[in-house]
Scaffold this active site. Sequence first.
Site, PDB file in Angstrom:
ATOM      1  N   LYS A  44     -18.813  30.783 -49.185  1.00  0.00           N
ATOM      2  CA  LYS A  44     -19.486  31.307 -47.936  1.00  0.00           C
ATOM      3  C   LYS A  44     -19.044  30.627 -46.652  1.00  0.00           C
ATOM      4  CE  LYS A  44     -22.937  34.218 -49.909  1.00  0.00           C
ATOM      5  NZ  LYS A  44     -23.443  33.697 -51.257  1.00  0.00           N
TER       6      LYS A  44
ATOM      7  N   LYS B  53     -11.980  43.861 -56.074  1.00  0.00           N
ATOM      8  CA  LYS B  53     -13.171  43.878 -56.383  1.00  0.00           C
ATOM      9  C   LYS B  53     -14.247  44.712 -55.967  1.00  0.00           C
ATOM     10  CE  LYS B  53     -16.937  40.806 -57.518  1.00  0.00           C
ATOM     11  NZ  LYS B  53     -17.940  40.480 -57.107  1.00  0.00           N
TER      12      LYS B  53
ATOM     13  N   LYS C   2     -20.333  44.652 -52.123  1.00  0.00           N
ATOM     14  CA  LYS C   2     -20.713  45.202 -51.040  1.00  0.00           C
ATOM     15  C   LYS C   2     -20.130  44.466 -49.823  1.00  0.00           C
ATOM     16  CE  LYS C   2     -25.444  42.684 -51.420  1.00  0.00           C
ATOM     17  NZ  LYS C   2     -24.803  42.303 -52.974  1.00  0.00           N
TER      18      LYS C   2
HETATM   19  P1  ADP Z   1     -21.746  42.347 -54.564  1.00  0.00           P
HETATM   20  O1  ADP Z   1     -20.361  41.540 -54.609  1.00  0.00           O
HETATM   21  O2  ADP Z   1     -21.682  43.548 -54.101  1.00  0.00           O
HETATM   22  O3  ADP Z   1     -22.321  41.322 -53.320  1.00  0.00           O
HETATM   23  P2  ADP Z   1     -23.601  40.852 -56.340  1.00  0.00           P
HETATM   24  O4  ADP Z   1     -22.774  39.509 -55.974  1.00  0.00           O
HETATM   25  O5  ADP Z   1     -24.763  41.138 -55.731  1.00  0.00           O
HETATM   26  O6  ADP Z   1     -22.732  42.083 -55.749  1.00  0.00           O
HETATM   27  O7  ADP Z   1     -23.421  41.107 -57.674  1.00  0.00           O
HETATM   28  C1  ADP Z   1     -24.634  41.059 -58.431  1.00  0.00           C
HETATM   29  C2  ADP Z   1     -24.197  41.373 -60.033  1.00  0.00           C
HETATM   30  O8  ADP Z   1     -23.407  42.114 -60.186  1.00  0.00           O
HETATM   31  C3  ADP Z   1     -23.705  39.898 -60.513  1.00  0.00           C
HETATM   32  O9  ADP Z   1     -23.854  39.709 -61.676  1.00  0.00           O
HETATM   33  C4  ADP Z   1     -21.945  40.509 -60.537  1.00  0.00           C
HETATM   34  O10 ADP Z   1     -21.286  39.545 -61.357  1.00  0.00           O
HETATM   35  C5  ADP Z   1     -22.007  41.579 -60.522  1.00  0.00           C
HETATM   36  N1  ADP Z   1     -20.890  42.370 -60.063  1.00  0.00           N
HETATM   37  C6  ADP Z   1     -20.807  42.812 -58.633  1.00  0.00           C
HETATM   38  N2  ADP Z   1     -19.643  43.352 -58.509  1.00  0.00           N
HETATM   39  C7  ADP Z   1     -18.905  43.574 -59.743  1.00  0.00           C
HETATM   40  C8  ADP Z   1     -17.478  43.954 -59.752  1.00  0.00           C
HETATM   41  N3  ADP Z   1     -16.961  44.456 -58.984  1.00  0.00           N
HETATM   42  N4  ADP Z   1     -17.349  43.805 -61.294  1.00  0.00           N
HETATM   43  C9  ADP Z   1     -18.033  43.319 -62.183  1.00  0.00           C
HETATM   44  N5  ADP Z   1     -19.322  42.789 -62.035  1.00  0.00           N
HETATM   45  C10 ADP Z   1     -19.862  42.886 -60.561  1.00  0.00           C
END
Ligand code: ADP
Length: 327
Positions: free
Chosen positions: A114, A193, A196
């Site tokens: 971050k 990947k 959001k």
């Molecule tokens: P984002 O990357 O959209 O902010 P988060 O960090 O809130 O998503 O992720 C919430 C959960 O979803 C975590 O356990 C994360 O490992 C899983 N996750 C998010 N994006 C992916 C992805 N592209 N592939 C696999 N798991 C994911």
Amino acid sequence: MAARMRILTGIQPTGTLHLGNYFGAMLPAINLQTQGEGFYFIADLHSMTSLFDPKERLENVLNVALDFMACGLDPKKCVFFRQSEVPEVTELTWILSPMAPMGLLERCHSYKDKLAKGVEANHALFSYPLLMAADILLYETNIVPVGKDQKQHVEVTRDIAIKFNNTYGQTFVIPEPQIQESVSVIPGVDGQKMSKSYNNTISIFGDEKSIRKRIMGIQMDSRTPSEPKPDADKNSAIILIKLMAEPSVAQEYEDRLRVGGLGYGDLKKALFEIYWNYFEPARKKRAELVANLDYVRQSLKEAAEKARTVAAVVLDRARKASGIGPI
Ligand code: ADP
Ligand code: TRP
């Protein structure tokens, strides 16, 4: 008697849930709910580190609850609650804080990432892993299913729990992370990947027209339809199809792409249909839940009460152990 196995995980209400969240976090959690005692929560206190719109937070909490329940999390089979409805967690965060050396928190990847992205460092962002440690330790958790990105936070939790137990006597259960190795990183519409933060997501729920447009916009290379594509298994649409279609159907698309003759437009159309059918039952369930929001609110509330009964016992033990009990 077999020892009780408590499984706990949290999800932040910071945006619309997408296929990466679904296959990387939600589905594994839903599948685990019958393997032990599942504690699942919506981490609204964690979302305070990055989301500053109160209305949006409340809407997101309700949407995460609806999405999870629509996708199969059953409040009768597990304890599904909202983090902030168990205020014991914030007190435990403080009690644990002196067990976390600055260096341990400074080394956390998610904090460093971050900072590297230029996010302004605030105290909550820095101490985020402590609130997460409190989430885990408050419920005597054995197993924490998380994505690879969260593994380090579970390791920090273990370090903190061990240090507390050594300092004040046996108080906390030491948790184990469970990483979903079989689900690799789900690609987004740009091939990176899905996340959001990259604005490349495909939502689990949304209106047909905009999701169709999103899927038709998945980036592909410039090879012509007739060219063979030996790397068909690396194609984002194929990766997504494999997650949602019958294996034989997915294999057929992969083979057709590999030998040449299947255009990217047709492949994406097929992906949309497969996606739309896959989530059909969940969409139906979600509409039922939306028509019955009182049921959703009531089940979150009852679950929080259940969670609080466990939390009260553990917090009391931690207070007494550390000399914050009655004099
Ligand atoms: P984002 O990357 O959209 O902010 P988060 O960090 O809130 O998503 O992720 C919430 C959960 O979803 C975590 O356990 C994360 O490992 C899983 N996750 C998010 N994006 C992916 C992805 N592209 N592939 C696999 N798991 C994911
Ligand atoms: N930090 C996790 C994430 O961003 C969410 C979370 C909060 C969590 N508390 C937790 C996950 C406790 C597992 C256990 O994905």
